[in-house]
Enzyme design. Structure first.
Site, short mmCIF file in Angstrom:
data_model
loop_
_atom_site.label_atom_id
_atom_site.label_comp_id
_atom_site.label_asym_id
_atom_site.label_seq_id
_atom_site.Cartn_x
_atom_site.Cartn_y
_atom_site.Cartn_z
N THR A 124 -6.57 -14.03 0.55
CA THR A 124 -5.12 -14.02 0.37
C THR A 124 -4.46 -14.20 1.73
OG1 THR A 124 -5.40 -12.53 -1.48
CG2 THR A 124 -3.19 -12.69 -0.54
N LEU A 260 1.86 -0.20 -16.58
CA LEU A 260 2.94 0.77 -16.76
C LEU A 260 2.37 2.18 -16.84
CD1 LEU A 260 5.52 -0.78 -19.28
CD2 LEU A 260 5.76 -0.45 -16.82
N ALA A 262 1.85 5.53 -15.16
CA ALA A 262 2.31 6.33 -14.02
C ALA A 262 1.15 7.16 -13.48
CB ALA A 262 3.44 7.25 -14.48
N CYS A 270 -5.77 -4.71 -1.88
CA CYS A 270 -4.88 -5.86 -2.12
C CYS A 270 -3.41 -5.49 -2.21
CB CYS A 270 -5.32 -6.60 -3.36
SG CYS A 270 -6.89 -7.42 -3.06
N LYS A 273 -1.95 -4.12 1.15
CA LYS A 273 -1.74 -5.07 2.25
C LYS A 273 -0.87 -6.27 1.82
CE LYS A 273 -5.94 -7.86 1.97
NZ LYS A 273 -5.35 -9.11 1.47
C1 UDX Z 1 -10.94 -10.48 -0.16
C2 UDX Z 1 -10.11 -11.42 0.61
O1 UDX Z 1 -10.69 -12.43 1.08
C3 UDX Z 1 -8.77 -10.90 0.95
O2 UDX Z 1 -7.98 -11.80 1.64
C4 UDX Z 1 -8.14 -10.65 -0.37
O3 UDX Z 1 -6.85 -10.24 -0.23
C5 UDX Z 1 -8.94 -9.59 -1.07
O4 UDX Z 1 -10.21 -10.01 -1.26
P1 UDX Z 1 -12.68 -8.67 -0.03
O5 UDX Z 1 -13.64 -9.57 -0.68
O6 UDX Z 1 -12.21 -7.47 -0.78
O7 UDX Z 1 -11.42 -9.49 0.50
O8 UDX Z 1 -13.11 -8.28 1.43
P2 UDX Z 1 -14.42 -7.65 1.97
O9 UDX Z 1 -15.16 -6.96 0.87
O10 UDX Z 1 -14.04 -6.94 3.20
O11 UDX Z 1 -15.29 -8.95 2.35
C6 UDX Z 1 -15.06 -9.79 3.40
C7 UDX Z 1 -16.43 -10.22 3.93
O12 UDX Z 1 -16.24 -11.24 4.90
C8 UDX Z 1 -17.23 -9.11 4.60
O13 UDX Z 1 -18.51 -9.03 4.03
C9 UDX Z 1 -17.29 -9.53 6.07
O14 UDX Z 1 -18.48 -9.14 6.72
C10 UDX Z 1 -17.17 -11.04 5.95
N1 UDX Z 1 -16.68 -11.73 7.15
C11 UDX Z 1 -15.57 -11.29 7.79
C12 UDX Z 1 -17.34 -12.86 7.59
O15 UDX Z 1 -18.35 -13.26 7.04
N2 UDX Z 1 -16.83 -13.52 8.68
C13 UDX Z 1 -15.77 -13.10 9.37
O16 UDX Z 1 -15.38 -13.71 10.35
C14 UDX Z 1 -15.11 -11.93 8.90
C1 UDX Z 2 -5.33 -6.14 -7.83
C2 UDX Z 2 -4.79 -7.20 -8.80
O1 UDX Z 2 -4.68 -6.62 -10.11
C3 UDX Z 2 -5.70 -8.42 -8.81
O2 UDX Z 2 -5.12 -9.44 -9.63
C4 UDX Z 2 -5.83 -8.93 -7.38
O3 UDX Z 2 -6.72 -10.04 -7.35
C5 UDX Z 2 -6.33 -7.85 -6.46
O4 UDX Z 2 -5.45 -6.72 -6.53
P1 UDX Z 2 -7.28 -4.35 -7.83
O5 UDX Z 2 -6.63 -3.85 -6.59
O6 UDX Z 2 -8.74 -4.61 -7.82
O7 UDX Z 2 -6.59 -5.71 -8.31
O8 UDX Z 2 -7.03 -3.28 -9.01
P2 UDX Z 2 -5.86 -3.00 -10.07
O9 UDX Z 2 -6.51 -2.78 -11.38
O10 UDX Z 2 -4.79 -3.98 -10.01
O11 UDX Z 2 -5.33 -1.57 -9.59
C6 UDX Z 2 -4.70 -1.39 -8.33
C7 UDX Z 2 -4.19 0.02 -8.22
O12 UDX Z 2 -3.07 0.23 -9.05
C8 UDX Z 2 -5.20 1.13 -8.56
O13 UDX Z 2 -5.10 2.16 -7.61
C9 UDX Z 2 -4.73 1.62 -9.91
O14 UDX Z 2 -5.06 2.96 -10.16
C10 UDX Z 2 -3.24 1.42 -9.80
N1 UDX Z 2 -2.55 1.25 -11.09
C11 UDX Z 2 -2.82 0.17 -11.86
C12 UDX Z 2 -1.61 2.18 -11.49
O15 UDX Z 2 -1.34 3.17 -10.78
N2 UDX Z 2 -0.96 1.98 -12.68
C13 UDX Z 2 -1.20 0.91 -13.47
O16 UDX Z 2 -0.56 0.80 -14.52
C14 UDX Z 2 -2.16 -0.03 -13.05
#
Ligand code: UDX
Ligand code: UDX
Length: 472
Positions: A124, A260, A262, A270, A273
């Site tokens: 992202t 929805l 609470a 995600c 950030k």
């Molecule tokens: C991802 C995304 O790419 C982020 O932008 C998005 O918003 C959420 O999902 P995620 O897969 O959750 O992030 O991240 P993470 O589990 O931290 O994995 C990133 C991986 O990239 C790590 O394994 C890290 O070691 C690797 N990495 C990081 C590289 O291989 N090269 C780099 O230069 C930096």
């Molecule tokens: C989110 C987005 O849903 C996904 O599309 C994107 O790619 C990454 O970010 P994720 O963070 O993995 O996914 O989980 P999600 O199920 O969205 O929950 C995020 C947080 O919101 C959790 O802490 C969850 O407990 C909270 N949540 C979710 C609530 O408090 N209330 C809700 O109704 C739904």
């Protein structure tokens, strides 16, 4: 099966690994690269380095098709399409840190060896990043590299299923062969009108719009959660029950029932950030995104409100024993990034409480971030002798606890359901004092007793014994 395009994936995290395994399931060879050598050696040994339902099975099923390396050259040798899924964590300023993305960009081949290659951005990134990267390609002799934005919408805990059954696939490109190649990879997951046989919709658009779709989707979902959390807080003042309110609202098709619920606020890497990154992206361009400022603030306060709730019942928290049930930011994941438990535990400790915690899966990750909590190996152990307990993460095993056993092992009786996921009647029948988030006016000490009176002799005895214990 027709020959499928092999893919390279840089960054074997939640997004990268699931993308690689998902495309392997659809028939592609996948070459995964990560800078973390330990992660790569675990993957080579056939072991998933992260907890994600269904992922281990796909890694085993497609061990022949999935290759792991710390060297980008291995992916470059076998693939034309490089999916970039490295992390984009917030910087100190709250903007997205794109340094890993740019490290990848700078290590790509230049000149003729860039021909027919493309990077496909899964990480992202702020809207405008694709344009900047294309400019960087030009300035560094890599103009033959194509750029495709292909944001990922999977949710942790159901990432594999979300990848294989997307609501929509978004492809932002310059209407070039690289965009076509990405579309071809996704074709089996798309609906019939796009040549597929599944149900995913296709959004083929320009790069900037694809980037904004991802940021706006996450920001909207976070807004929905902060909205219902504020409604919950007003429900507590007015006596309404937010679960009933959300049910009534969600039946309106324009609103819909999802997101929805609470609770203790949203967590995860995600939402936390991306909402901040979008707010700052707007700010950097001269626009003050007021709504998102409120969404963030409501969420921060929501994680802390439960402390005041505990104080209302227990008085000072100094020396009180509080059990935290669940620590991960949501069930079915070991991810602790942005978890509400981090703030809640820190606040409880700052008030002098002794916090004992249990999470079925995320315990080790939690210990690394919060070394001063006491960790135990079962929910009942966490609850033993506790003055109060808070359900932080709605893991199925926690929802299925035997509440009579819980009531017998605690020394107090207050259980705060931080996710509105428990059966209030079952808890109250067991003699526990149930409090959800936004479930009507908070009972005062006398009310709790009065409520217990109505539940018969057994519950009343149990409550008064525990109330006496809590006061001791
Ligand atoms: C991802 C995304 O790419 C982020 O932008 C998005 O918003 C959420 O999902 P995620 O897969 O959750 O992030 O991240 P993470 O589990 O931290 O994995 C990133 C991986 O990239 C790590 O394994 C890290 O070691 C690797 N990495 C990081 C590289 O291989 N090269 C780099 O230069 C930096
Ligand atoms: C989110 C987005 O849903 C996904 O599309 C994107 O790619 C990454 O970010 P994720 O963070 O993995 O996914 O989980 P999600 O199920 O969205 O929950 C995020 C947080 O919101 C959790 O802490 C969850 O407990 C909270 N949540 C979710 C609530 O408090 N209330 C809700 O109704 C739904």
């Amino acid at each position: 099966m027709t020959e499928r395009e092999p893919i390279g994936v840089i960054g074997a995290g939640y997004v990268g690994l699931v993308t690689a395994a998902g495309f392997a399931e659809l028939g592609s060879e996948a070459w995964c690269v990560d800078v973390d050598a330990e992660k790569i050696s675990r993957l080579r040994a056939g072991e998933s380095p992260l907890y994600e339902p269904g992922l281990q099975e796909l890694l085993e099923k497609h061990s022949e098709r999935m290759h792991f390396s710390t060297a980008l050259a291995d992916a470059l040798e076998h693939t034309r399409l490089l999916f970039v899924a490295v992390g984009t964590p917030p910087t100190h300023s709250g903007d997205a840190d794109l340094s890993s993305v740019y490290e990848v960009v700078e290590s790509l081949p230049a000149g003729d060896s860039a021909a027919d290659r493309a990077i496909v951005m899964k990480s992202t990134v702020p809207c405008g990043t694709g344009e900047s990267i294309k400019r960087a390609f030009k300035e560094s002799g890599r103009e033959r590299l194509a750029y495709v934005s292909c944001p990922e919408f999977l949710k942790e805990g159901s990432a594999v299923a979300d990848f294989l059954h997307p609501d929509r696939v978004v492809i932002g490109d310059d209407r070039d062969a690289a965009g076509e190649a990405v579309l071809e990879l996704y074709r089996p997951l798309l609906a019939r009108e796009h040549g597929g046989s599944a149900s995913g919709a296709l959004v083929r658009t320009d790069i900037a719009s694809a980037e904004m779709i991802k940021l706006a989707s996450n920001a909207f979902l976070a807004t929905k959660i902060s909205f219902i959390n504020e409604i919950a807080n007003v429900c507590e003042e007015t006596g309404a029950d937010v679960v009933e309110v959300a049910r009534g609202m969600g039946l309106d098709e324009r609103i819909g029932p999802k997101f929805l619920h609470a609770g203790l606020g949203y967590g995860g890497s995600c939402f936390t950030k991306d909402v901040s990154a979008l707010k700052l992206l707007a700010g950097n361009s001269g626009y003050h995104f007021q709504l998102l400022a409120a969404v963030i603030e409501v969420n921060e306060l929501q994680k802390r409100r439960v402390v005041a709730r505990l104080q209302r019942h227990l008085g000072t928290l100094a020396g009180k024993r509080v059990a935290l049930l669940g620590l991960a930011f949501k069930p079915n994941t070991d991810d602790m990034r942005g978890a509400s438990s981090l703030v809640l535990a820190a606040r409880l400790q700052a008030e002098g409480a002794h916090v004992r915690a249990y999470d079925p899966v995320a315990q080790e990750q939690a210990r690394a971030l919060m070394p001063t909590l006491e960790y135990v190996s079962s929910a009942l152990e966490a609850l033993a002798g506790a003055d109060a307990a808070v359900l932080v993460t709605e893991w199925p095993e926690l929802l299925a606890l035997d509440w009579r056993e819980v009531a017998a092992t605690m020394s107090g009786n207050l259980l705060v359901d931080g996710r509105n996921a428990l059966d209030r009647a079952a808890l109250e029948a067991a003699g526990l004092l149930y409090e959800g988030i936004g479930r009507g006016a908070p009972p005062r000490a006398g009310d709790a007793h009065a409520r217990a009176e109505q539940q018969g002799e057994r519950a009343r005895d149990s409550v008064s014994v525990r109330a006496a214990g809590a006061g001791a």
